[in-house]
Design an enzyme around this catalytic site. Structure first.
Site, PDB file in Angstrom:
ATOM      1  N   SER A   1      11.559  72.827  35.983  1.00 14.61           N
ATOM      2  CA  SER A   1      11.677  72.919  37.432  1.00 14.61           C
ATOM      3  C   SER A   1      12.535  71.759  37.915  1.00 14.61           C
ATOM      4  CB  SER A   1      10.269  72.850  38.029  1.00 14.61           C
ATOM      5  OG  SER A   1      10.318  72.816  39.431  1.00 14.61           O
TER       6      SER A   1
ATOM      7  N   LYS B   1      14.699  76.449  36.827  1.00 13.88           N
ATOM      8  CA  LYS B   1      14.191  76.831  38.161  1.00 13.88           C
ATOM      9  C   LYS B   1      14.666  75.795  39.155  1.00 13.88           C
ATOM     10  CE  LYS B   1       9.520  76.180  40.057  1.00 13.88           C
ATOM     11  NZ  LYS B   1       8.082  76.478  39.796  1.00 13.88           N
TER      12      LYS B   1
ATOM     13  N   LYS C   1      14.510  74.284  42.935  1.00 15.48           N
ATOM     14  CA  LYS C   1      13.773  74.223  44.193  1.00 15.48           C
ATOM     15  C   LYS C   1      14.779  74.457  45.318  1.00 15.48           C
ATOM     16  CE  LYS C   1       9.570  73.063  42.886  1.00 15.48           C
ATOM     17  NZ  LYS C   1       8.393  73.885  43.220  1.00 15.48           N
TER      18      LYS C   1
ATOM     19  N   ASP D   1      12.565  78.518  43.636  1.00 11.18           N
ATOM     20  CA  ASP D   1      11.215  78.323  44.177  1.00 11.18           C
ATOM     21  C   ASP D   1      11.333  77.672  45.553  1.00 11.18           C
ATOM     22  OD1 ASP D   1       8.549  77.890  44.708  1.00 11.18           O
ATOM     23  OD2 ASP D   1       8.162  76.614  42.956  1.00 11.18           O
TER      24      ASP D   1
ATOM     25  N   GLU E   1      10.472  82.468  43.891  1.00  9.27           N
ATOM     26  CA  GLU E   1       9.052  82.130  43.943  1.00  9.27           C
ATOM     27  C   GLU E   1       8.663  81.706  45.365  1.00  9.27           C
ATOM     28  OE1 GLU E   1       8.353  79.270  40.830  1.00  9.27           O
ATOM     29  OE2 GLU E   1       6.350  78.813  41.547  1.00  9.27           O
TER      30      GLU E   1
ATOM     31  N   ASP F   1       3.270  82.283  43.964  1.00  6.26           N
ATOM     32  CA  ASP F   1       2.609  81.109  43.384  1.00  6.26           C
ATOM     33  C   ASP F   1       1.438  80.763  44.312  1.00  6.26           C
ATOM     34  OD1 ASP F   1       1.836  78.501  42.726  1.00  6.26           O
ATOM     35  OD2 ASP F   1       3.822  77.647  42.700  1.00  6.26           O
TER      36      ASP F   1
ATOM     37  N   LYS G   1      -1.229  79.471  37.700  1.00 13.15           N
ATOM     38  CA  LYS G   1      -1.549  78.047  37.577  1.00 13.15           C
ATOM     39  C   LYS G   1      -3.062  77.933  37.583  1.00 13.15           C
ATOM     40  CE  LYS G   1       2.296  75.954  40.083  1.00 13.15           C
ATOM     41  NZ  LYS G   1       2.706  75.369  41.378  1.00 13.15           N
TER      42      LYS G   1
ATOM     43  N   GLY H   1       3.321  74.935  36.574  1.00 16.53           N
ATOM     44  CA  GLY H   1       2.977  73.547  36.256  1.00 16.53           C
ATOM     45  C   GLY H   1       2.800  72.747  37.525  1.00 16.53           C
TER      46      GLY H   1
HETATM   47  O1  OSB Z   1       5.595  75.172  43.210  1.00 18.28           O
HETATM   48  O2  OSB Z   1       5.663  75.297  41.114  1.00 18.28           O
HETATM   49  C1  OSB Z   1       5.523  74.628  42.138  1.00 18.28           C
HETATM   50  C2  OSB Z   1       5.223  70.944  41.203  1.00 18.28           C
HETATM   51  C3  OSB Z   1       4.262  70.527  42.094  1.00 18.28           C
HETATM   52  C4  OSB Z   1       3.757  71.429  43.005  1.00 18.28           C
HETATM   53  C5  OSB Z   1       4.217  72.751  43.012  1.00 18.28           C
HETATM   54  C6  OSB Z   1       5.170  73.168  42.111  1.00 18.28           C
HETATM   55  C7  OSB Z   1       5.709  72.248  41.206  1.00 18.28           C
HETATM   56  C8  OSB Z   1       6.780  72.550  40.276  1.00 18.28           C
HETATM   57  C9  OSB Z   1       6.885  71.724  39.034  1.00 18.28           C
HETATM   58  O3  OSB Z   1       7.626  73.382  40.483  1.00 18.28           O
HETATM   59  C10 OSB Z   1       6.302  72.388  37.859  1.00 18.28           C
HETATM   60  C11 OSB Z   1       6.192  71.469  36.669  1.00 18.28           C
HETATM   61  O4  OSB Z   1       7.210  71.208  36.031  1.00 18.28           O
HETATM   62  O5  OSB Z   1       5.095  70.989  36.357  1.00 18.28           O
HETATM   63 MG    MG Z   2       5.950  77.206  42.812  1.00 21.48          MG
END
Ligand code: OSB
Ligand code: MG
Length: 376
Positions: free
Chosen positions: A142, A170, A172, A197, A222, A247, A271, A299
């Site tokens: 991510s 991925k 953001k 995402d 996402e 998510d 998750k 994650g």
């Molecule tokens: O939305 O998936 C998410 C991290 C913290 C809170 C929400 C998210 C995330 C990530 C990172 O996208 C995922 C990771 O690499 O652990």
């Molecule tokens: Mg997410």
């Protein structure tokens, strides 16, 4: 008979290698609660609470988790020292909400119970799928919004991950940081598996903005809209060709079933901390697997403790897309457990009983900012 005698809460401070910016805020360090469940035979089990220090991703936050664990959840299990995983799960359900706090405690007890039986978490979670559970999982990564909002900085970061072997990227996104960076990454790596995402940053009126990214051949987008807007996601899914993946919205098996029924989502990010534990995570996996709906493991910037358990979950057969199960060095220079290291874009499922890893005492001590022992 084995009982849980004591629970120790460890609060640790983990500096991040680089700030992680999403549409809901920026993190420079991870403030993490680890739960240690200690049995009457002196065996410790571990669970990680994925709540952040402020309620930006969900309503949970670390101080709130410490409180609900200390005052409500831990007393429910220490009353009689219950270790049976299904009974622990039923017990914790007496408290409404607080899935991240529950997950940490449930996982710590489950880990302790599995260790006393010399059974691996992956074999326990995958018991319904003999011979179909993998021993390594495909990993994605991510990528946050660069605090500088510089495209070249983004491309440098992605380039490092591509070179490291990650099997999916991925990005953001948020309004103002979407089509342009996605296009830059897609043009630089025409073949890579790519997804976005938004962490709820768009509104129902933004369908055209999101449809503008359909041409970048994305695996999915996402959580574009607010968590409670299942019908909004269903309407958006009819307006864009990129598959919608939920998510934040997926907080239980029932919500997952509803989201699928109204076609608000065609892929699910599972998750464990968000849904209230690994048992529930497996139930959502099973529901999706039966219906041919693809899932992947999300994650929350976990340490090796949470990462180990996530990798075990991601080994189940329905997890057919690479997860946010990155190597330890994606976020941390020093992990609290022996580091998870990428091998050809995959992580190995730990081979030892329980979650298969534990904190290294000296490192844990160094990172600890607070701890508390709760006894029967
Ligand atoms: O939305 O998936 C998410 C991290 C913290 C809170 C929400 C998210 C995330 C990530 C990172 O996208 C995922 C990771 O690499 O652990
Ligand atoms: Mg997410």
């Amino acid at each position: 008979m084995t009982r849980i005698d004591r629970i120790r809460l460890h609060r640790i401070d983990m500096p991040l290698i680089r700030p992680f910016r999403t549409s809901f805020g920026t993190q420079d360090a991870r403030d993490i609660l680890l739960v240690e469940a200690i049995t009457s035979d002196g065996v410790s089990g571990w669970g990680e609470c994925v709540a952040m220090s402020w309620p930006g991703y969900s309503y949970e936050y670390v101080d709130g988790c410490v409180d609900v664990l200390t005052e409500h959840l831990v007393p429910l299990v220490l009353r009689d020292g219950v270790v049976d995983p299904l009974e622990v799960h039923r017990r914790l359900a007496r408290v409404q909400g607080h899935p991240m706090a529950k997950t940490a405690l449930e996982t710590a007890i489950l880990d302790a119970w599995l260790r006393t039986r010399s059974e691996r978490l992956v074999d326990f979670l995958g018991a319904e799928y003999p011979g179909q559970v993998r021993d390594e999982v495909d990993c994605g990564v991510s990528v946050g919004i660069p605090p500088s909002e510089s495209l070249s900085e983004l491309l440098d970061e992605v380039s490092g991950y591509v070179d490291a072997g990650y099997r999916r990227i991925k990005l953001k996104i948020e309004p103002g940081w979407d089509a342009q960076p996605v296009r830059a990454v897609r043009e630089t790596w025409p073949e890579i598996l790519l997804q976005t995402d938004a962490n709820q940053a768009y509104t129902r009126g933004d369908a055209a903005l999101l449809a503008a990214m359909d041409r970048f051949d994305l695996l999915l987008v996402e959580q574009p809209l607010p968590e409670d807007d299942l019908l909004g996601h269903a309407a958006l899914a009819r307006e864009i060709t990129t598959p919608v993946c939920l998510d934040e919205s997926i907080t239980s098996v029932a919500v997952a079933e509803t989201a699928l029924a109204v076609e608000a989502t065609s892929v699910i990010n599972i998750k464990p901390g968000r849904v209230g534990g690994y048992l529930t995570a497996v139930e959502i996996h099973d529901l999706c697997h039966q219906r041919g709906v693809v899932v992947w493991c999300g994650g929350m910037l976990e340490t090796g403790i949470g990462r180990a358990a996530n990798v075990a979950l991601a080994a189940l057969p329905g997890f057919t897309l690479p997860g946010d199960t990155s190597a330890s060095n994606r976020y941390y220079a020093v992990d609290v457990t022996p580091p998870f290291v990428l091998d050809e874009g995959r992580l190995a499922v730990p081979s030892a009983p329980g979650i298969g890893v534990e904190p290294i005492p000296e490192i844990l001590a160094e990172l600890t900012t607070w701890s508390a022992l709760i006894e029967r």
